[in-house]
Design a protein around this motif. Structure first.
Motif, PDB file in Angstrom:
ATOM      1  N   THR A  23      -4.265  -6.040   0.488  1.00  0.00           N
ATOM      2  CA  THR A  23      -3.532  -4.969   1.163  1.00  0.00           C
ATOM      3  C   THR A  23      -2.774  -5.490   2.382  1.00  0.00           C
TER       4      THR A  23
ATOM      5  N   GLU B 148      -4.595   1.865   2.749  1.00  0.00           N
ATOM      6  CA  GLU B 148      -5.404   0.649   2.833  1.00  0.00           C
ATOM      7  C   GLU B 148      -6.871   1.002   3.030  1.00  0.00           C
TER       8      GLU B 148
ATOM      9  N   CYS C  79       0.806  -1.228   0.000  1.00  0.00           N
ATOM     10  CA  CYS C  79       0.000   0.000   0.000  1.00  0.00           C
ATOM     11  C   CYS C  79       0.840   1.280   0.000  1.00  0.00           C
TER      12      CYS C  79
END
Length: 486
Positions: free
Chosen positions: A391, A402, A374
């Protein structure tokens, strides 16, 4: 008889100074190209050992008639107590963790860099400077030369909004435990975080070197002309509006900047030299069915332990999915792989040790999902490619990103990380990894996310085309900067 004024209006000149870390340099090089292709004279400033990371792109641009110059300044690392040649964040010696004394020295070099940069400004006399937020002195430098300073910090609008709210209201100081969720105050969308998920720099209660840096960032931000953001309006419209109208900051979205690279060579040559021949990589992908490959990459900084790498390997094997997995060069010893793993996975998986041509892989039809840390560059590149994401945030603003992917855009599934752990990440067990990968690749929910992600990818491409939201913002910014010249 028509009299033509032969006085030529000087070309707008913008100087770019990226922070010496690949996650910051790559988007700013793209940004430099964007400005240059819009008719602006551009200069990028870097240091001797960082030249190879930008040279190929700049040379190819210049050969195609795009006006980009490069200026190289000495990086005074030895004077700040760093080893000779320590000119990039990646070159700071670490061993599965952060050496904070070295990081502190790196920031000392940043302060020492002000004088040579100002000497260069005296020679170049630009109309504007675009400087990474780590160079906090750049706002004062811009004032000294009577020009605007635009800040770039490599994150999106939601992240900027969350950071502003946390700084202003400090909600993390009102919870009873580090794992207790709190709502980000005065922010649309009911976004919740825990203290565990915040960057260490922001939650330290005692004054120290790093809390002082955060304070200086904020002061520099408030005095700057505005922010230039690698994002596009449709991606996070609520937070673009909030940042401009409620936080009250001037900001222009001009991304996704990676989309300025149209040719395969431009996409392949971003950052470091790829550790795999791109033809081999693309041929391998060509042999796979559409949307059948999981791409796994955690950026240029993450330094997983052998135990975590082995856990990932076991999870991938159990999913049965095709995969490309990028592992940092430092993990060259093979004890992080289960015995016989590569032989078992032959034909089904490709492990790239080092640097991968990420944009090419993400854009390939065979790629069906992206397992990511991320980081904002990776997040935006995944969005641009129209891919759903697993994620796995680790540090900095990655937990904020995220939230955007999983809760706002609904194009991702988290592996369940609960704690911000600098560089090495919070340990994730194989069952959680396997579950998330299967969920992103197979089933009705996976199809829904893929459909949303694909539509978003098309919108991203439209944003940078003629008449798109980022195209318009970039041109509005160039017009504004042109009008401010002496």
């Amino acid at each position: 008889m028509v009299i033509v004024d032969s006085t030529e209006i000087p070309q707008l000149h913008v100087v770019f100074l990226p922070f010496m870390g690949h996650g910051h340099m790559i988007p700013m090089v793209d940004m430099t190209k964007l400005f240059a292709t819009s008719g602006v004279k551009t200069t990028i400033v870097t240091t001797p050992l960082n030249v190879p990371f930008v040279w190929t792109t700049i040379e190819r641009s210049k050969n195609s008639g795009i006006d980009i110059d490069i200026k190289v300044l000495k990086w005074p690392c030895v004077e700040a107590g760093l080893p000779e040649g320590c000119e990039n964040l990646e070159s700071i010696p670490t061993s599965h963790g952060v050496k904070w004394d070295m990081i502190r020295n790196f920031f000392t070099v940043i302060d020492l860099f002000q004088q040579p940069f100002e000497q260069l400004m005296q020679q170049c006399k630009p109309d504007c400077i675009v400087v990474d937020l780590f160079f906090v002195w750049a706002t004062d430098t811009a004032h000294k030369f009577g020009i605007p300073r635009l800040m770039f910090n490599g994150s999106g609008f939601l992240s900027l909004c969350i950071s502003d709210s946390i700084n202003l209201y400090q909600p993390h100081k009102r919870v009873e435990s580090d794992s207790e969720p709190f709502v980000i105050p005065n922010l649309p969308g009911d976004i919740k975080l825990t203290k565990d998920q915040m960057p260490d720099m922001l939650k330290q209660s005692e004054e120290n070197f790093f809390t002082e840096i955060v304070k200086r960032w904020r002061e520099s931000e408030l005095k700057s002309y505005g922010f230039i953001v690698n994002s596009f309006y449709e991606l996070e419209a609520t937070y673009v509006d909030h940042y401009r109208n409620v936080v009250g900051m001037k900001a222009w979205h001009i991304g996704p900047v990676s989309l300025c690279n149209k040719m395969i060579e431009d996409k392949a040559d971003r950052g470091k030299k790829s550790s795999i021949d791109r033809h081999k990589c693309l041929n391998w992908l060509d042999s796979k069915q559409p949307h059948s490959v999981v791409y796994i990459c955690f950026g240029s900084v993450v330094d997983f332990s052998a135990a975590q790498l082995k856990e990932i390997a076991l999870a991938i094997e159990t999913t049965g999915q095709n995969f490309i997995w990028v592992v940092r060069e430092e993990n060259k010893e093979e004890d992080w792989l289960p015995e016989g793993f590569e032989k078992i996975m032959e034909g089904k998986g490709l492990i790239i040790r080092g640097w991968a041509p990420q944009v090419l892989i993400l854009e390939h039809e065979a790629t069906g999902a992206f397992v990511t840390h991320c980081g904002w560059n990776s997040t935006l590149e995944g969005v641009s490619a129209g891919l759903p994401m697993v994620t796995w945030p680790m540090f900095a603003e990655q937990f904020y990103n995220e939230k955007l992917v999983t809760e706002v855009l609904k194009i991702g599934i988290g592996v369940g990380v609960r704690k911000c752990v600098e560089v090495v990440g919070d340990f994730v067990k194989r069952d959680a990894i396997e579950k998330a990968v299967k969920e992103i690749m197979v089933g009705e929910k996976a199809e829904e996310m893929r459909s949303r992600a694909k539509a978003l990818g098309e919108t991203a491409k439209g944003a940078v085309e003629n008449g798109g939201s980022s195209f318009r913002d970039l041109n509005a910014l160039i017009r504004e900067l042109s009008s401010k010249r002496h």
